[in-house]
Design a protein around this motif. Sequence first.
Motif, mmCIF file in Angstrom:
data_model
loop_
_atom_site.group_PDB
_atom_site.id
_atom_site.type_symbol
_atom_site.label_atom_id
_atom_site.label_comp_id
_atom_site.label_asym_id
_atom_site.label_seq_id
_atom_site.Cartn_x
_atom_site.Cartn_y
_atom_site.Cartn_z
ATOM 1 N N GLN A 123 4.028 -17.914 3.143
ATOM 2 C CA GLN A 123 5.126 -17.445 3.702
ATOM 3 C C GLN A 123 5.679 -15.989 3.589
ATOM 4 O O GLN A 123 5.507 -15.511 2.393
ATOM 5 C CB GLN A 123 6.184 -18.468 3.241
ATOM 6 C CG GLN A 123 7.679 -18.222 3.863
ATOM 7 C CD GLN A 123 8.766 -19.149 3.091
ATOM 8 O OE1 GLN A 123 8.512 -19.365 1.865
ATOM 9 N NE2 GLN A 123 9.806 -19.283 3.619
ATOM 10 N N LEU A 151 3.594 -18.048 7.898
ATOM 11 C CA LEU A 151 4.705 -18.178 8.346
ATOM 12 C C LEU A 151 5.561 -16.780 8.160
ATOM 13 O O LEU A 151 5.638 -16.344 7.143
ATOM 14 C CB LEU A 151 5.633 -19.134 7.454
ATOM 15 C CG LEU A 151 6.951 -19.726 7.755
ATOM 16 C CD1 LEU A 151 6.980 -20.077 9.181
ATOM 17 C CD2 LEU A 151 7.459 -20.820 6.846
ATOM 18 N N ALA A 207 0.278 -27.244 9.403
ATOM 19 C CA ALA A 207 0.505 -26.948 7.939
ATOM 20 C C ALA A 207 0.106 -28.275 7.301
ATOM 21 O O ALA A 207 -0.661 -28.001 6.370
ATOM 22 C CB ALA A 207 2.054 -26.881 7.556
ATOM 23 N N ALA A 208 -0.013 -29.453 7.934
ATOM 24 C CA ALA A 208 -0.617 -30.705 7.609
ATOM 25 C C ALA A 208 -2.184 -30.540 7.282
ATOM 26 O O ALA A 208 -2.600 -31.073 6.466
ATOM 27 C CB ALA A 208 -0.014 -31.721 8.085
ATOM 28 N N GLU A 209 -2.618 -29.702 8.018
ATOM 29 C CA GLU A 209 -4.035 -29.767 8.402
ATOM 30 C C GLU A 209 -4.953 -28.497 7.569
ATOM 31 O O GLU A 209 -6.044 -28.499 7.356
ATOM 32 C CB GLU A 209 -4.499 -29.644 9.588
ATOM 33 C CG GLU A 209 -4.092 -31.042 10.550
ATOM 34 C CD GLU A 209 -4.214 -30.970 12.110
ATOM 35 O OE1 GLU A 209 -4.601 -29.606 12.422
ATOM 36 O OE2 GLU A 209 -3.973 -31.731 12.857
ATOM 37 N N THR A 210 -3.897 -27.614 6.929
ATOM 38 C CA THR A 210 -4.343 -26.497 6.442
ATOM 39 C C THR A 210 -4.529 -26.529 5.041
ATOM 40 O O THR A 210 -3.867 -27.548 4.454
ATOM 41 C CB THR A 210 -3.552 -25.158 6.747
ATOM 42 O OG1 THR A 210 -2.315 -25.448 6.570
ATOM 43 C CG2 THR A 210 -3.679 -24.930 8.339
ATOM 44 N N ASP A 211 -5.425 -25.656 4.139
ATOM 45 C CA ASP A 211 -5.346 -25.798 2.886
ATOM 46 C C ASP A 211 -4.159 -24.921 2.106
ATOM 47 O O ASP A 211 -3.791 -25.375 1.198
ATOM 48 C CB ASP A 211 -6.755 -25.106 2.491
ATOM 49 C CG ASP A 211 -7.878 -25.894 2.841
ATOM 50 O OD1 ASP A 211 -8.932 -25.194 3.562
ATOM 51 O OD2 ASP A 211 -7.924 -27.001 2.814
ATOM 52 N N GLN A 212 -3.760 -24.015 2.863
ATOM 53 C CA GLN A 212 -2.706 -23.211 2.292
ATOM 54 C C GLN A 212 -1.524 -22.869 3.437
ATOM 55 O O GLN A 212 -2.213 -22.576 4.530
ATOM 56 C CB GLN A 212 -3.205 -21.902 1.574
ATOM 57 C CG GLN A 212 -3.934 -22.162 0.537
ATOM 58 C CD GLN A 212 -3.026 -22.711 -0.753
ATOM 59 O OE1 GLN A 212 -1.887 -22.260 -0.593
ATOM 60 N NE2 GLN A 212 -3.433 -23.426 -1.688
ATOM 61 N N VAL A 213 -0.506 -22.663 2.949
ATOM 62 C CA VAL A 213 0.484 -22.105 4.171
ATOM 63 C C VAL A 213 1.109 -20.907 3.285
ATOM 64 O O VAL A 213 1.560 -20.938 2.091
ATOM 65 C CB VAL A 213 1.728 -23.035 4.307
ATOM 66 C CG1 VAL A 213 2.784 -22.362 4.993
ATOM 67 C CG2 VAL A 213 1.074 -24.024 4.875
ATOM 68 N N PHE A 263 4.095 -26.392 14.126
ATOM 69 C CA PHE A 263 3.554 -25.649 12.754
ATOM 70 C C PHE A 263 3.555 -26.904 11.607
ATOM 71 O O PHE A 263 2.829 -26.779 10.862
ATOM 72 C CB PHE A 263 5.031 -24.893 12.160
ATOM 73 C CG PHE A 263 4.699 -24.231 10.963
ATOM 74 C CD1 PHE A 263 5.356 -24.708 9.794
ATOM 75 C CD2 PHE A 263 3.690 -23.228 10.813
ATOM 76 C CE1 PHE A 263 5.094 -24.361 8.469
ATOM 77 C CE2 PHE A 263 3.564 -22.945 9.347
ATOM 78 C CZ PHE A 263 4.188 -23.417 8.547
ATOM 79 N N ALA A 264 4.454 -27.827 11.738
ATOM 80 C CA ALA A 264 4.483 -28.770 10.454
ATOM 81 C C ALA A 264 2.974 -29.418 11.006
ATOM 82 O O ALA A 264 2.357 -29.657 9.704
ATOM 83 C CB ALA A 264 5.470 -29.786 10.622
#
Lengths: 113, 115
Positions: free
Chosen positions: B113, B7, B105-111, B101-102
């Motif tokens: 920023q 992000l 983000a739900a599907e990834t291990d890390q976000v 994006f949300a």
Amino acid sequence: MTIALIQNGAASDQDTWYGQDMLLSLASVDLYPQLILLGAAHAQLRQDGDAQSNGRSLQKRYGLLELYDCPKPWVVIDGNTEAAGDWIMEVEIIDQQTLAERLTDIQKVLRYG
Amino acid sequence: MASLALLVESAPDATDYRSELALAYAKAAVAAEHHLRMVFFYGAGVLHGKAADHPATQAWCEFAEQHDIPLMMCATVAEQVYALDLNALPSAFQSGGLTEFAMTAAETDQVVQFK
């Protein structure tokens, strides 16, 4: 998986609105984000703490969190700061130590303000 | 190997060089064979869409095209806050929304920023 969003700014800050938009988007896809309010952001959920932008009410939009079954916001307060009272919705008051402990269990944290 | 979403919320000409830092992070993640699912430009980050000839924007485009990574720009912020023309975005950028994006983000291990 858990995700939290920290609001740290005043209701009138542009970044506060970016954060709220992000929070509600996360909620809308059933991520049940945890809202955390630090510092100046406390006022966002106090009575008389509302702000308006483009015809939108900050506090009314926070009310959507309950519709999305999101957990009640954590308000981080330490020391002798007034914790009681005039919140517009149910919140959980925690201290910094508790926040630090809980953050270790949260995989994704975003910050605004 | 982890899956990531980035992000970016800092303008390309910001003095804190967050855009450059984010790109360096993205490059390192790809080099380490992590799966970078999306880079989402939000807040002041949408200004990458206004400055196609800015070195930071060009560097993002080159990186994205080389590794086939979606660069998505928040259409609402771009249009309503910064009055950008979404039909004139730099080549590798596409417009999208927070919902996209949300979901990523739900599907990834890390976000991660950068702001």
